[in-house]
Design an enzyme around this catalytic site. Sequence first.
Site, PDB file in Angstrom:
ATOM      1  N   ARG A  46     -13.154   5.411  -3.328  1.00  0.00           N
ATOM      2  CA  ARG A  46     -13.601   6.792  -3.164  1.00  0.00           C
ATOM      3  C   ARG A  46     -14.126   7.381  -4.472  1.00  0.00           C
ATOM      4  NH1 ARG A  46      -7.862   8.467  -0.962  1.00  0.00           N
ATOM      5  NH2 ARG A  46      -8.073   6.286  -0.305  1.00  0.00           N
ATOM      6  N   LYS A 106      -2.148  -4.727  -6.603  1.00  0.00           N
ATOM      7  CA  LYS A 106      -1.841  -5.146  -5.244  1.00  0.00           C
ATOM      8  C   LYS A 106      -0.892  -6.343  -5.249  1.00  0.00           C
ATOM      9  CE  LYS A 106      -6.477  -4.168  -3.320  1.00  0.00           C
ATOM     10  NZ  LYS A 106      -6.135  -3.263  -2.212  1.00  0.00           N
TER      11      LYS A 106
END
Length: 480
Positions: free
Chosen positions: A334, A260
């Site tokens: 996820r 990120k």
Amino acid sequence: MFPIRLVAQAGDRTRVIPVGSAGPLDADPADLAADVAVLAAEVAELCRTAEQPERAGAVQALPRPLRTPAKVLAVGVGAADEGGWRAAGAAAVRAAKDDEPLAVVLPTEAAPDAVRGLAEGLWLGGYRYTDGVQPPRAAEVELVVAHPDRYAAALDAARAAARATWLARDLTNTPSSVKNPAWFAARVLAEAGRRPGLSATAWEPDRLAAEGFGGLLAVGGGSANPPRLVELSWAPPDATRHVVLVGKGITFDTGGISIKPVAAMQLMRKDMGGAAAVVAATLAAADLGLPVRVSTLVPLAENAVSGSAYRPGDVITHYDGTTSESTNTDAEGRLVLADALGYAVARLDPDVVIDLATLTGANAVALGARTAALYSHDDALAGALYAAGQASGERMWRMPLPDDYAEFLHSDIADRYSAPTQGGGSVMAAMYLREFLGDRVDRWAHLDMSAPSWAAAADGELSKGATGWGARMLLRYLSA
């Protein structure tokens, strides 16, 4: 939490007077002061000259030196529904000093929901992270009502909901230099150990490997702090249904190899907000003795960058034996949820499965800062969660699960892509998760609550920082 109690007559302390669309709400004169007529006239004049004094959360301060009470806060309750009272409570406690005792004078025939909303607002608005820098509020608040016994259950419900939210906020606000997977697991076990009838187990890496939790191990593989899975169980003998809660527990997220930017990484201590909410709601269900079986799964990992970190293009084998091709290591949540969902379906025989996750930035793009995305094929379940969210002030909006988007999940080297580039970020994350629900796919709901898990500033009952989103909503749902 600071004390709130029900009384029939106010003591000598700062008064909080609720204001509705018709002006200050009626109260029993014996609950106010000797000069009640003068005080009522002063508050009415204050409201007459103020701009929208009835707006929920609006506050007008009236100093009265050398008189009793010496200070009055006129606080707007809007439509005087539970949400309006919640906003009023939060505004009142913020307008007072930490050491300032308050007496909130309610209308003579106030509904129990007014007390519940007011008390929740007071506690939630008065929250602050106990980091040793800011002292917590300690001064008592009195709720002045004609018949205190009538409102005891409403105050108890508010206390349970606020305590759960405080815990979820504390867990989420804790810096990741402290909050690694082992720390979080130990904290949950300690909380569970204080509650009779609640059991908790923390799975360590060797057991996760033996049981086949490939997604959790892949995500946690790049960190010096190995992953954990916490399983929490509340199983009262009179339970009428079995609800499985699953919460994403990424204790810090660098994005992994797909790293990120710095600005996006700064608040990644909040990436376990879903885990905090499901844990807090389960503990509260045990505190209240709710007649519902709750099994809670919290996959915990730190998504770090190192030579052992998983890579884009890796194929991961999950608990249920199916495989995912990693397309972006910043879509890690996820993967850990997939293992937990597969385990829930295979081993726990749930009536309902609900997962909460700070999953995608697309949630904020679509719905803004205060609304979670709700995905479910079950109209009744979606309706019940939506209603619980409306009642608790934790909003959500139902989003589609289009069957024709399923083709976007197709991978040439695995059963599915982890993060397809087509179809919309939040939608495709939900579509991916539903692949692990098997025969429970029609009894499952997914809540993408990334945006409402954090508040950039105080807003109504939300304090700056972690909001604890989902804890109160889940408790309402479980209590229904």
